[in-house]
Design a protein around this motif. Sequence first.
Motif, PDB file in Angstrom:
ATOM      1  N   ASN A 169     -13.193  51.596  10.387  1.00 20.90           N
ATOM      2  CA  ASN A 169     -12.099  51.114   9.557  1.00 20.90           C
ATOM      3  C   ASN A 169     -11.467  49.754  10.310  1.00 20.90           C
ATOM      4  O   ASN A 169     -10.765  49.753  11.252  1.00 20.90           O
ATOM      5  CB  ASN A 169     -11.100  52.203   9.643  1.00 20.90           C
ATOM      6  N   PRO A 170     -11.921  48.695   9.814  1.00 21.12           N
ATOM      7  CA  PRO A 170     -11.260  47.286  10.376  1.00 21.12           C
ATOM      8  C   PRO A 170     -10.028  47.109  10.218  1.00 21.12           C
ATOM      9  O   PRO A 170      -9.481  46.141  11.039  1.00 21.12           O
ATOM     10  CB  PRO A 170     -12.126  46.239   9.469  1.00 21.12           C
ATOM     11  N   GLN A 171      -9.022  47.964   9.482  1.00 23.21           N
ATOM     12  CA  GLN A 171      -7.795  47.859   9.390  1.00 23.21           C
ATOM     13  C   GLN A 171      -7.165  46.574   9.149  1.00 23.21           C
ATOM     14  O   GLN A 171      -6.314  46.204   9.911  1.00 23.21           O
ATOM     15  CB  GLN A 171      -6.936  48.431  10.861  1.00 23.21           C
ATOM     16  N   VAL A 172      -7.691  46.070   8.064  1.00 22.87           N
ATOM     17  CA  VAL A 172      -7.422  44.525   7.728  1.00 22.87           C
ATOM     18  C   VAL A 172      -6.351  44.612   6.697  1.00 22.87           C
ATOM     19  O   VAL A 172      -5.782  43.562   6.270  1.00 22.87           O
ATOM     20  CB  VAL A 172      -8.631  43.903   7.056  1.00 22.87           C
ATOM     21  N   GLY A 173      -5.896  45.931   6.248  1.00 24.89           N
ATOM     22  CA  GLY A 173      -4.624  46.053   5.342  1.00 24.89           C
ATOM     23  C   GLY A 173      -5.104  46.564   3.956  1.00 24.89           C
ATOM     24  O   GLY A 173      -6.337  46.882   3.830  1.00 24.89           O
ATOM     25  N   GLY A 174      -4.368  46.603   2.922  1.00 26.09           N
ATOM     26  CA  GLY A 174      -4.501  47.143   1.707  1.00 26.09           C
ATOM     27  C   GLY A 174      -4.399  46.020   0.483  1.00 26.09           C
ATOM     28  O   GLY A 174      -3.811  45.055   0.760  1.00 26.09           O
ATOM     29  N   GLY A 175      -4.976  46.501  -0.713  1.00 26.55           N
ATOM     30  CA  GLY A 175      -4.673  45.649  -1.798  1.00 26.55           C
ATOM     31  C   GLY A 175      -3.682  46.176  -2.682  1.00 26.55           C
ATOM     32  O   GLY A 175      -2.623  46.977  -2.187  1.00 26.55           O
TER      33      GLY A 175
END
Length: 460
Positions: A169-175
């Motif tokens: 999970n690269p944990q770059v955020g959500g849409g």
Amino acid sequence: MTQTTPAHHEGATAPPATGHATRRDPRFDAVVRAAVGQGLLGEGGQVAGFIDTEGVRASVGALHDAFSAAPEVLHTFAAKACSLIPVLRLLADRGMGCEVASPGELRLALEAGFAASRVVLDSPAKTREEIRLALALGVSVNADSLDELRRIDALRHPGTASVVGVRINPQVGGGSIGAMSTATDTSKFGVALRDPGAREAIVRAFRDRPWLTRLHAHVGSQGCPLELMAAGVARTYELAEEINATLGVRQVTSLDIGGGLPVNFADETVRPTYPDYVAALTAAVPGLLSGRYALITEFGRSLLAKNGFIGARVEYVKDAGGRRIAVTHAGAQTATRTVFMPDAWPLRIGAYGADGTPRTGPVLPQDIAGPCCFAGDVVAYGRELPELAEEDVVILYDTGAYYFSTPWAYNSLPRPAVYGFRAGKGGAVTFATVRDAQSMESIAAESGLAHVDALMERDG
């Protein structure tokens, strides 16, 4: 293909505000007319799904063309998006692989003719038996956690042909749609890359397992911008480089970059396109298509959504509190996401007469309701459409993925029939049955008919 007819080419507690216009998609006018003429829609076919087979072929071709610069890439289709064996067979014939997330989907993929080496198993809850079977068949496996890797340690035999990877999970955020965002800080998927100690643990996992050769990431789908998806791929690429540099050997040889390209539900235009996505990937990871790593993709909705629609008969029309309501046979049982999350999954609606020709004339706001026995079963509120009447037909566009292929059994409503179609010479529309409508006998059997007396008390 059979059944040819000549034709010419041409949830919420408060409903959203009325006045939202819907533009009919003329691509399917001839198909609707032919379906009504053959009885696939109407009194004998109250609701059915339709798949544009030539459209599917074109979408697959566009995907392959967009990634043509990559020396080694396997495009897999996410089986959950349209889990119908004839559709999967068509995709296999067009050079696709298959991504599966359950024993059922794996069975469907194999029955459809996908080679085990072109199947990828992803799931956050794989059982030991699922893992054992995948490794025996040579299916690729992406472990969703480090604990799952430890299970694989015990089950994997040295001779397996399966490629094994780890999902991060690269944990770059959500849409904009939380339920479709899989790279938030607390997503249930993958090993959370930025959590304390996680990165080091992943590197150790590869160091301890020379047979571990793949990294996998999937940021999300609908509601996720291309830049967010590309950022997740970039972090995966960076981790692969770090692992290989730390180990001093090119152990990570492939990257599964997932799929999830969003679909435009506002009109018939395809956007974003696969070239748009490749451009975003190239900007974020300039070396991604160089061949340094073999690539795997897992697209689903973007290949099928605009190549399918649902047709449903209008059974009744009524007025309530000054609102016009068309009661149809397409509701939550086949448009589940739209009914329960109407703002996230709005659908365009087409209005056709009982003869299958487009409805014309003045428009008025109308609710398009379904057959399920709860008040929220409405697929569209206040849509400005030509006035509908009993026995007319409504079309739910962009439903080729995640709609008619995976119906909900609420009210014991039967699964709808599904037909593939194509236009032939002289404008003839040809249909082929993909799935028969579910029979009452099948509904009874699935509801335990064989055990009808199982709960009855017995004397003695």
